[in-house]
Design an enzyme around this catalytic site. Structure first.
Site, PDB file in Angstrom:
ATOM      1  N   GLN A   1      52.347  17.232  65.216  1.00  0.00           N
ATOM      2  CA  GLN A   1      51.188  16.436  64.798  1.00  0.00           C
ATOM      3  C   GLN A   1      49.985  16.587  65.722  1.00  0.00           C
ATOM      4  OE1 GLN A   1      53.964  12.853  64.151  1.00  0.00           O
ATOM      5  NE2 GLN A   1      52.322  12.482  62.713  1.00  0.00           N
TER       6      GLN A   1
ATOM      7  N   HIS B   1      61.393  16.036  66.288  1.00  0.00           N
ATOM      8  CA  HIS B   1      60.554  15.053  65.585  1.00  0.00           C
ATOM      9  C   HIS B   1      60.083  15.684  64.272  1.00  0.00           C
ATOM     10  CE1 HIS B   1      57.734  11.407  65.952  1.00  0.00           C
ATOM     11  NE2 HIS B   1      57.550  11.912  64.745  1.00  0.00           N
TER      12      HIS B   1
ATOM     13  N   ASN C   1      64.243  11.988  66.117  1.00  0.00           N
ATOM     14  CA  ASN C   1      63.305  10.960  65.679  1.00  0.00           C
ATOM     15  C   ASN C   1      63.660  10.480  64.277  1.00  0.00           C
ATOM     16  OD1 ASN C   1      60.627   9.516  65.827  1.00  0.00           O
ATOM     17  ND2 ASN C   1      60.320  10.730  63.973  1.00  0.00           N
ATOM     18  N   GLU C   2      63.770   9.176  64.146  1.00  0.00           N
ATOM     19  CA  GLU C   2      64.051   8.556  62.852  1.00  0.00           C
ATOM     20  C   GLU C   2      65.218   9.251  62.146  1.00  0.00           C
ATOM     21  OE1 GLU C   2      60.271   8.014  60.819  1.00  0.00           O
ATOM     22  OE2 GLU C   2      59.807   6.336  62.136  1.00  0.00           O
TER      23      GLU C   2
END
Ligand code: BGC
Length: 421
Positions: free
Chosen positions: A17, A111, A155-156
């Site tokens: 990102q 991620h 992540n998540e």
């Protein structure tokens, strides 16, 4: 490496990102394809790959003491089994820079974005993936472990199941009967797009593409947990003192009459069923943005007249405190807020969000909930996956034409909250 940081107060980013030019990743490949489901490609994103020193310095100047960022697997292992030492050196410089600025790094190993080759080999529904992931994590621990204290493996970890639930919901509303617990019969338009996506990964058109962000099956969910456990154990073998956990996307689940059973199920799917896999972990990462109200018919829209964010979520900073205290009823593990934030172009709303969110965190700590830190999403305005650059979550604004950074008042505000912890 020992830390005397105390409560971790900082901000989070993710490699894809913010870094830019993540060319060996699946996301990059999907962004570049014709008829991409991404609104725009990430290109040089926020150029954090080259500007991390400035970004870390701005955090330190504002009084933050922790930075959660991710190491990009696709950079470290651009081809299966081939590792790039230059990228190890790059992340070593980022870690050193954190240390030089008195910032505790919290490193995420995965991620959302994955190496393109991994998806060609079956991705996140393949039995081989846990081993590949653990091998990459072991390598990073060998090379960089001495710089790190805190590691989030995935992540998540629950994101694929949540996406599956959203897809199932959508199909019900469209009058299509979903198959439960397996991959979906998606509507024609989606299927056509998906069919083409396979060719991006060198697979015959129509082969299922299993990135981290495609709806997950129950088997895939178990594989992700296996990947987490294997990676944790591999890294601990090299660096026994590392504190390791996974992170979870958790709504503050609330109930209206008739929604009790559905609410229990969502919480079990989102969180409780993972607990057996986390027993040997050192902490749990929690990521919360809003609440979800369950009624007789399932999830309800945000209450009439409520304020919403650029993402369309209800502005609900109390969510984080509620989720933390609920988690603490089911686990004794330390809890680390690895993401919490708001997409808005009105920074005064971000300040208000942080104020109320931290109030909730502080109250939890007073009640004995073991919260070890709060890492705000996000340090920078960045690439919000399929939504492109339109959503501004940052404590620091980024002018995409010049890449100039401008700290928003919320950055200083967050730093000033250190005195309360
Ligand atoms: C993800 C971030 C994302 C954020 C805001 C989280 O689910 O981990 O990558 O940018 O939510 O949507």
């Amino acid at each position: 490496m020992n830390t005397k940081t105390g409560f971790l107060l900082g901000a989070s980013t993710a490699a894809h990102q913010v870094e830019g030019n993540n060319i060996h990743s699946d996301c990059w490949a999907l962004e570049q394809m014709e008829d991409s489901s991404y609104k725009e490609p990430s290109l040089d994103a926020a150029d954090h790959y080259n500007r991390y020193e400035e970004d870390i310095r701005l955090m330190a100047e504002a009084g933050l003491n922790a930075y959660r960022f991710s190491i990009e697997w696709a950079r470290i292992e651009p081809e299966e089994g081939i590792y790039d030492e230059n990228e190890i050196r790059h992340y070593e410089s980022v870690l050193k820079c954190c240390r030089d600025n008195g910032i505790e790094p919290v490193v995420t190993m995965h991620h959302f974005s994955s190496p393109k080759w991994l998806i060609s080999e079956g991705g996140w529904e393949s039995e081989k993936t846990p081993e590949y992931f653990a091998r990459y994590c072991r390598y990073v621990a060998e090379k960089l472990g001495r710089w790190m204290n805190y590691v989030c493996t995935i992540n998540e970890a629950n994101m694929g199941l949540q996406i599956a639930e959203v897809a199932r919901d959508m199909m019900m509303k469209m009058g299509i009967k979903p198959q439960v617990g397996v991959k979906f019969e998606l509507p024609e338009a989606f299927r056509a797009k998906q069919a083409k996506e396979a060719t991006v990964f060198g697979l015959p058109e129509g082969t299922p593409v299993n990135t981290f962000l495609t709806p997950r099956s129950e088997k895939g969910d178990r594989l992700i947990m296996r990947a987490h456990e294997m990676a944790r154990d591999a890294m601990k073998e090299i660096c026994p003192d590392l504190k390791i956990g996974a992170t979870f996307s958790l709504f503050d689940i609330q109930t209206e009459e008739g929604g009790e059973e559905a609410a229990e199920k969502v919480w079990r799917d989102d969180f409780s069923h993972y607990l057996p896999y986390l027993e040997k972990d050192d902490f749990i990462g929690i990521q919360n943005y809003t609440r979800k109200i369950m009624g007789k018919e399932g999830g309800l829209p945000a209450p009439e007249g409520s304020e919403t964010t650029q993402m369309g979520y209800e502005f609900y900073p109390e969510g984080i405190g509620h989720v933390l205290s609920r988690m603490a009823k089911e686990t004794d593990l330390p809890l680390l807020v690895t993401e919490n934030g708001i997409a808005t172009d009105d920074d005064t709303r971000r300040v208000e969000y942080i104020r109320r969110a931290l109030d909730g965190v502080r109250k939890c700590r007073e009640d004995g909930v073991p919260v070890i830190g709060y890492l705000h999403w996000s340090l920078l305005d960045n690439f919000e996956w399929q939504e492109g650059f339109s959503k501004t979550f940052g404590l620091i604004a980024v002018d995409r034409s010049s890449q100039k950074r401008t700290p928003k008042p919320s950055l200083a505000y967050l730093g000033s909250m250190k005195k309360n912890f």
